[in-house]
Design an enzyme around this catalytic site. Structure first.
Site, PDB file in Angstrom:
ATOM      1  CD  GLU A 183      55.905 -12.785  38.006  1.00  0.00           C
ATOM      2  OE1 GLU A 183      56.514 -12.010  38.774  1.00  0.00           O
ATOM      3  OE2 GLU A 183      55.022 -12.386  37.224  1.00  0.00           O
ATOM      4  CG  HIS A 495      52.444 -10.106  31.273  1.00  0.00           C
ATOM      5  ND1 HIS A 495      53.796  -9.880  31.439  1.00  0.00           N
ATOM      6  CD2 HIS A 495      52.264 -10.326  29.949  1.00  0.00           C
ATOM      7  CE1 HIS A 495      54.401  -9.953  30.259  1.00  0.00           C
ATOM      8  NE2 HIS A 495      53.488 -10.210  29.340  1.00  0.00           N
ATOM      9  CD  GLU A 520      58.516  -8.801  35.347  1.00  0.00           C
ATOM     10  OE1 GLU A 520      58.156  -7.647  35.071  1.00  0.00           O
ATOM     11  OE2 GLU A 520      57.750  -9.652  35.844  1.00  0.00           O
TER      12      GLU A 520
END
Length: 715
Positions: A183, A495, A520
């Protein structure tokens, strides 16, 4: 005069050594084998060095793409599979098939390659190791194979020494090496600049620790000075650790870096076995990189005889209210001593800010039914969230017990009466053994109430063993969940799991993954404007992403007074992402209230397909822009999308993919003239125009913007 000969030991030894060296070199030369792609442009050469070290190289039209690079496996014992090999045999074959994916970007995929299979032996140890190279027109896949053998029944991998030697200082789009998350925003730089950028934290990693200051993750996209697009990744990651890349930036050589287990070992193997495929995509046009099916083709065919239960999903959900709006997953702020089957929530006070309640979920069900969405995700429905956020060591989720304000039977009955399903949510909190203990019961609960898909999560450090998210142990767990889910006809969207490597071909109920920085983060610190122009070249090469697009109200302050920033995207680009970021699992991630404010733009999200018969990649350059046209499955409708980076993009699109002799109506959702992702992101226009196969659409994407177009035949 009589001549006498004297014996010179030194000269004799040197002569013998020279002869042996010549013999070894000749043997190594004889061991050189090659194979080319079906179109003849790509060539792979395999050979052994004088010391019996396996090597390979890759050329494109005679131009080196990967220079001679070493191969080998270092074992957790004295003797490794690194050198002293001799060639036993080799063979070349060809293969050509066309297969149909259960869902995908096109209805059929050609799998055409030439193969080189090499058998090696370590004569001194009686051990065997083989290599299989498959060469396609758009890239190469190769893997290590270990036949069943007496001298090597099982082994522990200490390190895999696969090299990718670059001939030049390529431009790369990369994220830092990390065994537990992908991420990150991408960084664009030269290979030789990675170390400096990593150390100065310009790649947004200031608070992180990585295995190397030059370590990066795959899929790694590069562009050579000559304009070739080269991508390094892996395919069919099964029963092995995920591969990262560590760069020797002085010599421009990437070396494989596997994810270690809790003891520091990289993999535990028992023969017969094989590694995942190591892949090198090579194309001369960025559009070909997006069209490549190299990773999928290197995976095994579908394992299921019946796939009728696997369906693409377009959904809404109780999610953005928490992620962006700051509402709670938990039912109460009190921290009861939670024990499975024993906690009485009647004696705790609800905080009144819990969106996963009966009334709110019914609102989402009504919205989904009204606008044609098939499912509603609900996060925060089950007990235990207050303990997890409170870091209680006494509690683990049971994935079966709802909060008092979530009537699981009544809500599912209500959804089914409206032609809608609820989507299950399983946050494991990375307590993996606990999840496996409850998995069968959790899946049976889903079947009982009519759920057919689950979003699972692995937030936090893996417990109890201290494993990494991308190690062999966890990769086996992810696949176990997928195969167990299939027994119950359940689709999985995992996820925080390992990045995809094409396993969705073999197990098509793996309908989605996160495994990258998604929407997000727009509610946190934001994504770089060019982020969505890079993901299709990198993360999406291995499989679709649950990116959760469709945030039409970009002013975060309007949903959360504590936030004072705007998402880094125009509204029009949010629509385009449904086309440019392929996934059979697409979420309309904003709230019903926000969609009702932009109902004209919301129409595109309602209309756009999620399964396709054909895809055309019209324009592409990593970090700059991507424009894609797709034809809906079983339909004559086409949808176009363009996502652009900080420079925006001007397009002149030929619509020559449309049927000859037919007229169409194109509805264009575009950035307004003054749109800008920072200054004026909500500015958009909607227009309609008649088009044919001969038409050219001239469209402009603003900075951080884009456009979306639906093209439907006029009957």
């Amino acid at each position: 005069m009589k001549r006498t000969r004297t014996f010179n030991l030194r000269n004799w030894v040197m002569t013998v050594v020279a002869l042996l060296g010549f013999t070894t070199s000749a043997t190594a030369q004889e061991a050189a084998k090659s194979v080319t792609s079906p179109d003849g442009n790509l060539k792979v050469c395999f050979s052994l060095t004088a010391d019996g070290v396996p090597t390979y190289s890759i050329d494109y039209k005679g131009q080196p793409v990967v220079k001679t690079s070493r191969l080998g496996i270092e074992l957790n014992e004295e003797k490794s599979l690194m050198d002293r090999f001799r060639l036993r045999s080799s063979a070349t074959t060809s293969f050509d098939e066309t297969w149909q994916p259960v869902w995908g970007e096109e209805k059929s995929i050609r799998n055409h390659y030439n193969e080189l299979f090499v058998e090696l032996e370590q004569p001194a140890d009686g051990r065997f190791m083989n290599f299989r190279f498959r060469v396609y027109d758009d890239g190469v896949g190769f893997r290590y194979e270990f036949p069943q053998q007496e001298k090597l029944p099982y082994f522990v991998v200490k390190a895999e020494h696969t090299e990718f030697a670059m001939p030049a200082d390529n431009t790369a789009w990369w994220i830092p090496g990390d065994y537990d998350t992908q991420e990150y925003d991408y960084t664009e730089s030269k290979l030789t600049e990675i170390r400096g950028l990593m150390e100065s934290a310009k790649c947004d990693n200031a608070s992180q620790t990585f295995f190397s200051p030059t370590g990066v993750q795959t899929s790694l996209q590069m562009k050579t000075p000559e304009g070739l697009y080269v991508n390094i990744h892996e395919a069919a990651l099964v029963d092995y650790s995920c591969m990262h890349l560590d760069l020797d930036d002085k010599n421009l050589v990437f070396r494989s870096q596997l994810t270690p287990d809790a003891q520091g070992n990289m993999a535990h193997c028992q023969t017969p076995c094989q590694t995942p495929w190591r892949t090198v995509m090579v194309v001369d046009d960025a559009r070909k990189a997006l069209a490549s099916r190299l990773i999928l083709n290197l995976n095994e065919p579908c394992k299921y005889s019946d796939t009728s239960w696997i369906k693409p999903v377009k959904y809404v959900g109780v999610w953005w209210e928490m992620i962006g709006g700051g509402k709670e997953w938990s039912y109460t702020n009190d921290l009861p001593s939670v024990h499975i089957g024993k906690t009485d929530y009647k004696n705790v006070k609800p905080h009144g800010n819990h969106p996963a309640n009966n009334e709110n979920v019914r609102k989402y069900i009504d919205f989904a039914a009204q606008h044609g969405f098939s499912q509603v995700l609900v996060e925060g429905w089950n007990i235990g969230w207050e303990d997890w956020f409170g870091h209680s060591k006494d509690y683990v989720f049971d994935f079966q017990t709802p909060y008092p304000d979530f009537d699981i039977k009544a809500l599912n009955d209500y959804a089914h009466s409206k032609g809608v399903r609820l989507m299950m949510h399983h946050e494991t909190s990375s307590s993996v053994r606990n999840y496996e203990r409850h998995l069968d019961a959790a899946y049976k609960l889903m079947v009982k109430y009519g759920y057919n898909s689950v979003k699972s999560g692995y937030v936090g450090d893996i417990i109890p063993r201290g494993e990494h998210h991308y190690g062999q142990w966890m990769n086996n767990h992810y696949l176990y969940c997928i195969t167990e889910a299939a027994k119950h006809h359940i689709m999985v969207n995992a996820h925080e799991a390992v990045r995809p490597t094409g396993l969705c071909r073999t197990y098509p109920n793996l309908i989605g993954n996160e495994s990258a920085r998604g929407t997000e983060y727009e509610s946190f610190t934001g994504n770089k404007a060019f982020h969505t122009t890079v993901l299709p070249f990198t993360r999406l090469q291995g499989g679709p992403m649950d990116y959760t697009p469709g945030i039409l109200e970009g002013d975060m302050n309007k949903i959360n007074p504590t936030k004072h920033h705007h998402i880094n995207s125009t509204l029009a680009r949010q629509l385009a992402l449904y086309v440019t970021l392929y996934s059979p699992l697409q979420m309309a991630a904003d709230t019903p209230e926000n969609y009702e404010r932009y109902m004209d733009a919301f129409q595109f999200i309602k209309d756009v397909a999620i399964d396709w018969d054909e895809s055309r990649y019209l324009e592409a350059e990593p970090g700059q822009y991507i424009t894609v046209a797709r034809k809906a499955k079983g339909s004559d409708d086409w949808f176009l999308g363009c996502t652009a980076g900080e420079n925006g993009h001007q397009s002149a699109l030929k619509l020559d993919f449309l049927d000859a002799g037919r007229k169409y109506e194109a509805t264009i959702y575009a950035d307004a003239k003054d749109a800008d992702y920072q200054k004026n992101p909500q500015a958009y226009t909607i227009s309609k125009v008649k088009v044919t196969k001969k038409s050219v659409l001239k469209l402009k994407a603003a900075r951080g913007g884009g456009y979306a177009v639906s093209i439907k035949p006029i009957n």
